[in-house]
Write an enzyme that holds these catalytic residues in place. Structure first.
Site, short mmCIF file in Angstrom:
data_model
loop_
_atom_site.label_atom_id
_atom_site.label_comp_id
_atom_site.label_asym_id
_atom_site.label_seq_id
_atom_site.Cartn_x
_atom_site.Cartn_y
_atom_site.Cartn_z
N MET A 1 13.63 -48.03 -30.05
CA MET A 1 14.06 -47.22 -28.91
C MET A 1 13.62 -45.75 -29.10
O MET A 1 14.39 -44.83 -28.81
CB MET A 1 15.58 -47.29 -28.73
CG MET A 1 16.07 -48.69 -28.41
SD MET A 1 17.84 -48.77 -28.21
CE MET A 1 18.37 -48.80 -29.92
N ASP B 1 19.34 -60.69 -20.98
CA ASP B 1 18.93 -59.29 -21.04
C ASP B 1 17.49 -59.15 -20.61
O ASP B 1 16.72 -60.10 -20.68
CB ASP B 1 19.01 -58.82 -22.50
CG ASP B 1 20.32 -58.11 -22.78
OD1 ASP B 1 21.11 -57.95 -21.84
OD2 ASP B 1 20.52 -57.73 -23.95
N LYS C 1 20.84 -56.34 -14.19
CA LYS C 1 21.18 -55.93 -12.83
C LYS C 1 22.63 -55.48 -12.71
O LYS C 1 23.09 -55.13 -11.63
CB LYS C 1 20.95 -57.11 -11.86
CG LYS C 1 19.49 -57.50 -11.74
CD LYS C 1 19.09 -57.67 -10.26
CE LYS C 1 17.61 -57.91 -10.08
NZ LYS C 1 17.23 -59.29 -10.42
N1 SAH Z 1 18.29 -56.59 -30.74
C1 SAH Z 1 16.92 -56.23 -30.62
C2 SAH Z 1 16.71 -54.74 -30.45
C3 SAH Z 1 17.32 -54.18 -29.23
S1 SAH Z 1 17.01 -52.46 -29.02
C4 SAH Z 1 16.15 -56.77 -31.82
O1 SAH Z 1 16.76 -57.18 -32.80
O2 SAH Z 1 14.92 -56.82 -31.74
C5 SAH Z 1 15.56 -52.50 -28.04
C6 SAH Z 1 14.37 -52.04 -28.83
O3 SAH Z 1 13.87 -53.10 -29.60
C7 SAH Z 1 13.20 -51.59 -27.99
O4 SAH Z 1 13.37 -50.28 -27.51
C8 SAH Z 1 12.09 -51.69 -28.97
O5 SAH Z 1 12.12 -50.61 -29.86
C9 SAH Z 1 12.48 -52.92 -29.75
N2 SAH Z 1 11.79 -54.13 -29.26
C10 SAH Z 1 12.39 -55.22 -28.76
N3 SAH Z 1 11.47 -56.16 -28.45
C11 SAH Z 1 10.26 -55.64 -28.76
C12 SAH Z 1 8.93 -56.10 -28.68
N4 SAH Z 1 8.64 -57.33 -28.20
N5 SAH Z 1 7.93 -55.31 -29.09
C13 SAH Z 1 8.21 -54.09 -29.59
N6 SAH Z 1 9.45 -53.60 -29.68
C14 SAH Z 1 10.47 -54.35 -29.29
#
Ligand code: SAH
Length: 573
Positions: free
Chosen positions: A495, A358, A380
């Site tokens: 998000m 991803d 992609k």
């Molecule tokens: N499964 C992922 C979340 C996926 S949804 C998890 O458990 O972290 C994607 C969202 O995760 C982004 O829009 C943001 O809100 C958050 N996110 C993921 N990586 C991040 C990072 N390094 N810093 C800040 N927010 C992050």
């Protein structure tokens, strides 16, 4: 000069053992100085055992061997049992190395030898009026059975027989009586039963008995038996040819239709599985064809003892590898830095053949993959609400069905807004084995990396993680924003860059204090990490001004105030 150890699977027939010994002697003579030394041994049932043969070579100072399985087709013995026995010899003799040769057939020398045996049985009768039933050793491995069919076809080409049909003794169809009956119905009057076997043994005896029984029931047929291939110069030459191939490192095997690698209808359970002993259904003694289950027997260690020497060799000492060929692991990669993945997730990445990644998964992990690993960028795949996910699911299933070890690498935890369970369900529906490796979710880690605990005694006794993907009031929203407005604990919005204004207004409308501390954390754990503190009623404007963009989380609640007094040492990133 490399020594040669010829490896037989063993037989209950004394004549078969004598033929093996005679062949070993013949190879020694024919080699005429092209081979350092020659020994032969069996992995079960017969003497000398393989361990004596290898021991003798080691005693005479040989450390590098060519090990040649004396088998006509690559099935359980050649792919599993013999490599396993050789692996045990390596444990017994530290420093011993060996190149593993490929099975003998199909080979023109063998076709010619078969034709000679058939001609001898014909004793002058014409080929044009003769049908041949070529009987191979039936296997639970469809690829091995297909090899016998191929040999039958090659034997027919250009030789002028009326026809050649494959049949099997034990474990595969058509059986000896079935193939003979087929030929009879096709109008055959003269049939030669040609066993595709090297040496005497229980199975060739059984072919003869079944053929005799069929002949007795059909006296109108002229039914003859051809001899076995046996100990002969052609066979010794072929052994030396396979030896030379192995010395050159020139092992050409077709792994594309191997049931131990590739999921095929009716054989999905075989992929990546070690050999298991099985009963031959028509075995009169009812014993196992493999009396000793080999705990280390590994399917498909068929090219070389060194698993890195051949891309398809999986000669692991570990009897149950963490990720089998043909299986999928949905792995949470953590919030971004390469070292926030779990130890388990990292181990699976190390054995993966394909990594479907991803955009938010830790990109730094890709640099550490084995050379040759296929990386598929899921970002992609075609966009759109579900088209993208369907395409990803298809990719996972397709690679798994091709026998690859597939890691689906996701950001954070796979089950936190990661669609991980959709992928699990898709694999399960396709019959593909699937596992999940949890990850460190950004919902907790982004705050932590910015110095904010999501709970703290006396400050927040709950935290709620909510998706800001759909704004409050959206018809598809499942979130009770009013309840979240009334709550006092920590709220983490993922998000939410686009919707934070609407979210903040909704929370305030339902009771959250406008002055509630908020911390926006962008690119947590990554070199560009930054955080922005603001009041709840000002966060949207502040974030817009500062140009906060995804990926970012919003931490809302009293704990966000801890960001104002940084106490953490720099993490080194
Ligand atoms: N499964 C992922 C979340 C996926 S949804 C998890 O458990 O972290 C994607 C969202 O995760 C982004 O829009 C943001 O809100 C958050 N996110 C993921 N990586 C991040 C990072 N390094 N810093 C800040 N927010 C992050």
């Amino acid at each position: 000069m490399t020594a040669l150890v010829i490896v037989g699977h063993g037989t209950r027939s004394a004549e078969g053992v004598a033929q093996f010994a005679a062949l070993v002697e013949r190879v020694r003579t024919c080699a005429g100085g092209t081979v350092g030394d020659v020994e032969g041994g069996f992995i079960e049932l017969s003497r000398p055992p393989l361990t004596d043969a290898v021991g003798a070579l080691v005693e005479r100072g040989h450390k590098a061997l060519v090990a040649l399985p004396l088998v006509l087709t690559a099935a359980g013995h050649g792919k599993g049992d013999i490599p396993a026995a050789l692996a045990r010899e390596q444990q017994r003799h530290p420093g011993l190395s060996y190149a593993y040769g490929r099975p003998l057939g199909p080979h023109p020398m063998l076709q010619t030898a078969l034709a000679e045996r058939i001609d001898a049985a014909l004793a002058g009768a014409d080929r044009a009026g003769t049908w041949v039933a070529l009987i191979g050793r039936g296997s639970t491995d469809p690829d091995a059975n297909a090899e016998v069919a191929k040999v039958a076809r090659l034997l027919w080409e250009g030789r002028g027989y009326a026809g050649v049909e494959p049949g099997f003794i034990s474990l595969a169809e058509p059986s000896v009586p079935a193939v003979l009956d087929r030929l009879r119905r096709l109008g055959a009057r003269r049939i030669v039963v040609a066993p595709y076997f090297l040496f005497a043994g229980v199975l060739p005896d059984r072919i003869r008995a079944q053929a005799r029984e069929f002949a007795a029931a059909h006296p109108e047929l002229d039914l003859r038996m051809a001899d076995l291939i046996g100990d002969c110069d052609a066979l010794a030459d072929l052994v030396l040819e396979r030896h030379a191939e192995a010395v050159r490192g020139d092992i050409r095997m077709n792994c594309d239709t191997c049931a131990y690698r590739v999921s095929m209808p009716g054989f999905v359970d075989k992929v990546g599985r070690p050999q298991t002993p099985h009963d031959h259904p028509d075995d009169p003694v009812g014993g196992h064809s493999h009396p000793h289950p080999h705990p280390h027997a590994h399917a498909h260690a068929h090219a070389h003892a060194d698993p890195h020497a051949h891309p398809h060799a999986h000669a692991h000492a570990d009897p149950e590898p963490a990720l089998r060929p043909g299986a999928v692991a949905i792995v949470g990669g953590g919030p971004g830095p390469a070292d926030l993945i779990t130890v388990r997730g990292r181990a699976l990445l190390e054995v993966a053949d394909v990594v479907v990644v991803d955009r938010l998964a830790p990109q730094g992990l890709l640099a550490g993959l084995r050379p040759g690993v296929r990386v598929v960028d899921a970002a992609k795949s075609p966009r759109g609400p579900s088209v993208g996910q369907d395409a990803i699911n298809t990719v996972l299933v397709r690679h798994a069905r091709a026998g690859r070890r597939v890691v689906r690498l996701k950001g954070g935890d796979p089950y936190v807004f990661g669609r991980g369970h959709e992928e699990v369900l898709a694999c399960a529906a396709a019959g593909v084995p699937v596992t999940v490796v949890p990850g460190v979710t950004s919902a907790v880690a982004a705050a932590a990396l910015a110095g904010v605990p999501v709970t703290h005694r006396g400050t927040a006794h709950e935290f709620t993680v909510v998706s800001g993907h759909l704004p409050p009031g959206h018809p598809d929203s499942l979130v009770d924003w009013a309840a979240l407005g009334r709550a006092r604990g920590t709220l983490v919005v993922l998000m939410g860059v686009e919707t934070i204004g609407a979210v903040a207004a909704e929370l305030i409308a339902h009771g959250r204090a406008p002055g509630t501390p908020v911390l926006a954390v962008q690119d947590a754990g990554l070199p560009g990490q930054r955080s922005l503190p603001a009041r709840l009623d000002e966060i949207a404007a502040a974030a817009a001004r500062a140009g906060v963009c995804p990926p970012a989380v919003f931490v809302i609640g009293p704990v966000a105030a801890f960001a104002a007094e940084p106490v953490l040492a720099a993490s080194g990133h």
